[in-house]
Motif scaffolding. Structure first.
Motif, PDB file in Angstrom:
ATOM      1  N   ASN A  75       0.799  -1.217   0.000  1.00 19.71           N
ATOM      2  CA  ASN A  75       0.000   0.000   0.000  1.00 19.71           C
ATOM      3  C   ASN A  75       0.839   1.278   0.000  1.00 19.71           C
ATOM      4  OD1 ASN A  75      -2.423   1.405   0.064  1.00 19.71           O
ATOM      5  ND2 ASN A  75      -2.279   1.644   2.286  1.00 19.71           N
ATOM      6  N   ALA A  76       1.895   1.291   0.820  1.00 12.49           N
ATOM      7  CA  ALA A  76       2.728   2.498   0.915  1.00 12.49           C
ATOM      8  C   ALA A  76       3.315   2.829  -0.455  1.00 12.49           C
ATOM      9  CB  ALA A  76       3.844   2.289   1.933  1.00 12.49           C
ATOM     10  N   ALA A  77       3.821   1.792  -1.137  1.00 12.49           N
ATOM     11  CA  ALA A  77       4.437   2.007  -2.446  1.00 12.49           C
ATOM     12  C   ALA A  77       3.375   2.426  -3.475  1.00 12.49           C
ATOM     13  CB  ALA A  77       5.144   0.743  -2.896  1.00 12.49           C
ATOM     14  N   GLU A  78       2.211   1.766  -3.450  1.00 12.44           N
ATOM     15  CA  GLU A  78       1.156   2.101  -4.423  1.00 12.44           C
ATOM     16  C   GLU A  78       0.731   3.559  -4.309  1.00 12.44           C
ATOM     17  OE1 GLU A  78       0.234   0.497  -7.024  1.00 12.44           O
ATOM     18  OE2 GLU A  78       1.633  -1.062  -6.424  1.00 12.44           O
ATOM     19  N   ARG A  79       0.643   4.022  -3.053  1.00 15.91           N
ATOM     20  CA  ARG A  79       0.230   5.421  -2.834  1.00 15.91           C
ATOM     21  C   ARG A  79       1.240   6.386  -3.446  1.00 15.91           C
ATOM     22  NH1 ARG A  79      -1.505   6.956   3.240  1.00 15.91           N
ATOM     23  NH2 ARG A  79      -1.806   9.104   2.581  1.00 15.91           N
ATOM     24  N   VAL A  80       2.508   6.063  -3.276  1.00 18.29           N
ATOM     25  CA  VAL A  80       3.565   6.927  -3.835  1.00 18.29           C
ATOM     26  C   VAL A  80       3.531   6.873  -5.365  1.00 18.29           C
ATOM     27  CG1 VAL A  80       6.082   7.142  -4.060  1.00 18.29           C
ATOM     28  CG2 VAL A  80       5.039   6.851  -1.796  1.00 18.29           C
ATOM     29  N   ALA A 120       7.235  16.432   0.654  1.00 17.21           N
ATOM     30  CA  ALA A 120       8.573  16.315   0.051  1.00 17.21           C
ATOM     31  C   ALA A 120       8.477  15.688  -1.340  1.00 17.21           C
ATOM     32  CB  ALA A 120       9.484  15.480   0.959  1.00 17.21           C
ATOM     33  N   LEU A 121       7.633  14.663  -1.448  1.00 18.07           N
ATOM     34  CA  LEU A 121       7.470  13.971  -2.738  1.00 18.07           C
ATOM     35  C   LEU A 121       6.891  14.916  -3.804  1.00 18.07           C
ATOM     36  CD1 LEU A 121       7.619  11.144  -4.091  1.00 18.07           C
ATOM     37  CD2 LEU A 121       5.250  10.802  -3.375  1.00 18.07           C
ATOM     38  N   ALA A 122       5.915  15.725  -3.431  1.00 16.33           N
ATOM     39  CA  ALA A 122       5.291  16.642  -4.400  1.00 16.33           C
ATOM     40  C   ALA A 122       6.320  17.651  -4.916  1.00 16.33           C
ATOM     41  CB  ALA A 122       4.112  17.369  -3.751  1.00 16.33           C
ATOM     42  N   VAL A 123       7.082  18.229  -3.996  1.00 13.49           N
ATOM     43  CA  VAL A 123       8.028  19.270  -4.406  1.00 13.49           C
ATOM     44  C   VAL A 123       9.189  18.663  -5.200  1.00 13.49           C
ATOM     45  CG1 VAL A 123       9.662  21.010  -3.531  1.00 13.49           C
ATOM     46  CG2 VAL A 123       7.343  20.874  -2.580  1.00 13.49           C
ATOM     47  N   ALA A 124       9.709  17.515  -4.732  1.00 10.77           N
ATOM     48  CA  ALA A 124      10.810  16.871  -5.469  1.00 10.77           C
ATOM     49  C   ALA A 124      10.308  16.333  -6.808  1.00 10.77           C
ATOM     50  CB  ALA A 124      11.411  15.740  -4.633  1.00 10.77           C
ATOM     51  N   GLY A 125       9.129  15.712  -6.793  1.00 12.51           N
ATOM     52  CA  GLY A 125       8.576  15.117  -8.026  1.00 12.51           C
ATOM     53  C   GLY A 125       8.319  16.178  -9.082  1.00 12.51           C
ATOM     54  N   ALA A 126       7.713  17.293  -8.680  1.00  9.44           N
ATOM     55  CA  ALA A 126       7.411  18.359  -9.648  1.00  9.44           C
ATOM     56  C   ALA A 126       8.703  18.913 -10.232  1.00  9.44           C
ATOM     57  CB  ALA A 126       6.607  19.463  -8.964  1.00  9.44           C
ATOM     58  N   ALA A 127       9.704  19.131  -9.364  1.00  7.37           N
ATOM     59  CA  ALA A 127      10.976  19.684  -9.856  1.00  7.37           C
ATOM     60  C   ALA A 127      11.674  18.701 -10.783  1.00  7.37           C
ATOM     61  CB  ALA A 127      11.874  20.043  -8.673  1.00  7.37           C
ATOM     62  N   ALA A 128      11.661  17.419 -10.395  1.00  4.62           N
ATOM     63  CA  ALA A 128      12.330  16.416 -11.232  1.00  4.62           C
ATOM     64  C   ALA A 128      11.643  16.278 -12.590  1.00  4.62           C
ATOM     65  CB  ALA A 128      12.347  15.074 -10.507  1.00  4.62           C
ATOM     66  N   ALA A 129      10.333  16.515 -12.620  1.00  5.15           N
ATOM     67  CA  ALA A 129       9.583  16.409 -13.877  1.00  5.15           C
ATOM     68  C   ALA A 129       9.688  17.684 -14.706  1.00  5.15           C
ATOM     69  CB  ALA A 129       8.118  16.101 -13.569  1.00  5.15           C
ATOM     70  N   ARG A 144      -3.147  15.666  -2.592  1.00  2.56           N
ATOM     71  CA  ARG A 144      -3.680  14.473  -3.256  1.00  2.56           C
ATOM     72  C   ARG A 144      -3.033  13.204  -2.712  1.00  2.56           C
ATOM     73  NH1 ARG A 144      -2.909  17.725  -8.382  1.00  2.56           N
ATOM     74  NH2 ARG A 144      -4.776  19.006  -8.388  1.00  2.56           N
ATOM     75  N   GLY A 145      -1.833  13.335  -2.155  1.00  2.47           N
ATOM     76  CA  GLY A 145      -1.176  12.169  -1.546  1.00  2.47           C
ATOM     77  C   GLY A 145      -1.621  11.953  -0.116  1.00  2.47           C
ATOM     78  N   SER A 146      -1.791  13.044   0.631  1.00  2.00           N
ATOM     79  CA  SER A 146      -2.201  12.988   2.036  1.00  2.00           C
ATOM     80  C   SER A 146      -2.686  14.391   2.396  1.00  2.00           C
ATOM     81  CB  SER A 146      -0.985  12.599   2.887  1.00  2.00           C
ATOM     82  OG  SER A 146      -1.150  12.989   4.224  1.00  2.00           O
ATOM     83  N   GLY A 147      -3.909  14.493   2.888  1.00  2.00           N
ATOM     84  CA  GLY A 147      -4.497  15.816   3.126  1.00  2.00           C
ATOM     85  C   GLY A 147      -3.605  16.707   3.962  1.00  2.00           C
ATOM     86  N   SER A 148      -3.093  16.165   5.066  1.00  2.00           N
ATOM     87  CA  SER A 148      -2.295  16.994   5.970  1.00  2.00           C
ATOM     88  C   SER A 148      -0.981  17.435   5.322  1.00  2.00           C
ATOM     89  CB  SER A 148      -2.010  16.236   7.276  1.00  2.00           C
ATOM     90  OG  SER A 148      -1.346  15.023   7.004  1.00  2.00           O
ATOM     91  N   ALA A 149      -0.544  16.743   4.259  1.00  2.00           N
ATOM     92  CA  ALA A 149       0.695  17.134   3.564  1.00  2.00           C
ATOM     93  C   ALA A 149       0.565  18.512   2.926  1.00  2.00           C
ATOM     94  CB  ALA A 149       1.051  16.099   2.501  1.00  2.00           C
ATOM     95  N   SER A 150      -0.668  18.905   2.592  1.00  2.00           N
ATOM     96  CA  SER A 150      -0.866  20.245   2.004  1.00  2.00           C
ATOM     97  C   SER A 150      -0.331  21.311   2.952  1.00  2.00           C
ATOM     98  CB  SER A 150      -2.348  20.495   1.717  1.00  2.00           C
ATOM     99  OG  SER A 150      -3.088  20.549   2.932  1.00  2.00           O
TER     100      SER A 150
END
Ligand code: PMV
Length: 332
Positions: A75-80, A120-129, A144-150
């Motif tokens: 599950n953890a991997a699928e979410r990412v 961290a994933l959103a900011v790194a992912g967007a920059a890497a893309a 979209r990954g986790s509400g509190s992450a916003s």
């Protein structure tokens, strides 16, 4: 709104704080898009951080996730990987990615690891893309990954309003990290992975007959807590954050099926906090989706609160954090 982050790509690393909510998010207006049913308010935790490196690599046949040096599956991997799909779609990219994360605190025990991870994933992912996104767009992506992450994307003390649509449901800073030297001392009574995560829990919130009453009163708690926070008035804010946390746990305990995150140790610390206050120590508790208790005080009292918490036999360790800034791109 902040300046757009400069693009890097195809590899980028971001570091992000966890956050502790003073007014909780529990229950979605849209479960799929994680559009909150009530407004929430939080403080970034400078010393509880996750670093994520995203590398889009044409040579990879599938996405890979390594968390704290261990390959992750399930599950953890699928979410990412689902989160990476959002980034790929937006960037028009087909390449698979490797994601490497490191956290400096126990995950899955009510210490909002998903908040730090998905911001961290959103900011790194967007920059890497190669995407050039505003802070609001990055916060919505993290959501979209986790509400509190916003709420971990912007600086310091942050709010995330209710309902909204996919594009306009994001968090904003209401005060910078240096606004108020608050401290969160997390009294850890268990660092085991919880049985039911918050995603499942949000989906159950509406099965509690109490959720209607919680939602009807949430805006009021939010407004009073925000005003007290801006005034740096812990004596007013403290009782509101304690009530808000207990109301959220009342929803959890009366959901079908019920979720009991508290253990006897949790309740022991709740009682101890009231006693410490009666003895003159200004400290208040809040609790996320786990058994651990977050003790909130002004930095000048942190040593005393730390010592008091460690004196309880059920407390295994105390994690301490001041107020943190928003998610940052860093050199790998
Ligand atoms: O972001 P999620 O889906 O992990 O939900 C977080 C829920 C709480 O931590 C319990 C409350 C909050 O507002 O952070």
């Amino acid at each position: 709104m902040s300046a757009k982050l400069s693009t890097t790509g195809p590899k980028a690393t971001a570091s992000s704080c966890s956050n502790i909510a003073f007014i909780k998010y529990w229950g979605n207006a849209d479960q799929q898009l994680r559009l909150a049913a009530s407004p929430s308010l939080s403080m970034n935790l400078a010393d509880l951080t996750i670093t994520a490196t995203v590398h889009f690599d044409p040579a990879l046949e599938q996405d890979e996730l390594i968390m704290n040096d261990v390959p992750a599956e399930g599950n953890a991997a699928e979410r990412v990987f689902t989160h990476l799909d959002w980034v790929r779609r937006r960037a028009g990219l087909a390449d698979r990615a490797s994601v490497i994360t490191h956290s400096n605190f126990p995950t899955g025990a009510g210490i909002a690891s998903s908040a730090a991870a998905f911001s961290a994933l959103a900011v790194a992912g967007a920059a890497a893309a190669g995407l050039s996104l505003s802070q609001a767009e990055l916060s919505a992506l993290a959501r979209r990954g986790s509400g509190s992450a916003s709420r971990s994307v912007p600086d310091g003390f942050c709010q995330w309003l209710a309902n909204g649509s996919d594009d306009d449901s994001y968090a904003t800073s209401i005060a910078p990290a240096d606004h108020w030297a608050l401290c969160d001392l997390v009294a850890v009574v268990s660092s085991e992975h919880k049985q039911v995560g918050s995603t499942g829990g949000h989906g159950l919130a509406d099965t509690s007959v109490l959720q209607t009453a919680r939602l009807a009163s949430a805006q009021d708690r939010f407004a009073h807590c925000k005003a007290a926070l801006l005034d740096k008035d812990l004596a007013t804010m403290g009782p509101i954050i304690e009530a808000d946390a207990v109301i959220m746990h009342a929803i959890m305990m009366t959901s079908r099926p019920p979720l009991y995150y508290w253990t006897p140790a949790t309740l022991e610390i709740i009682h101890a906090t009231a006693q410490w206050r009666a003895d003159g120590l200004p400290v208040y508790f809040t609790i996320d989706a786990g058994p651990n208790v977050h003790l909130i005080c002004e930095a000048g009292y942190a040593d005393q609160v730390d010592e008091a918490a460690r004196s309880l036999p059920s407390v295994k360790e105390v994690l301490r954090s001041g107020v943190g800034s928003g998610t940052q791109l860093v050199e790998a």
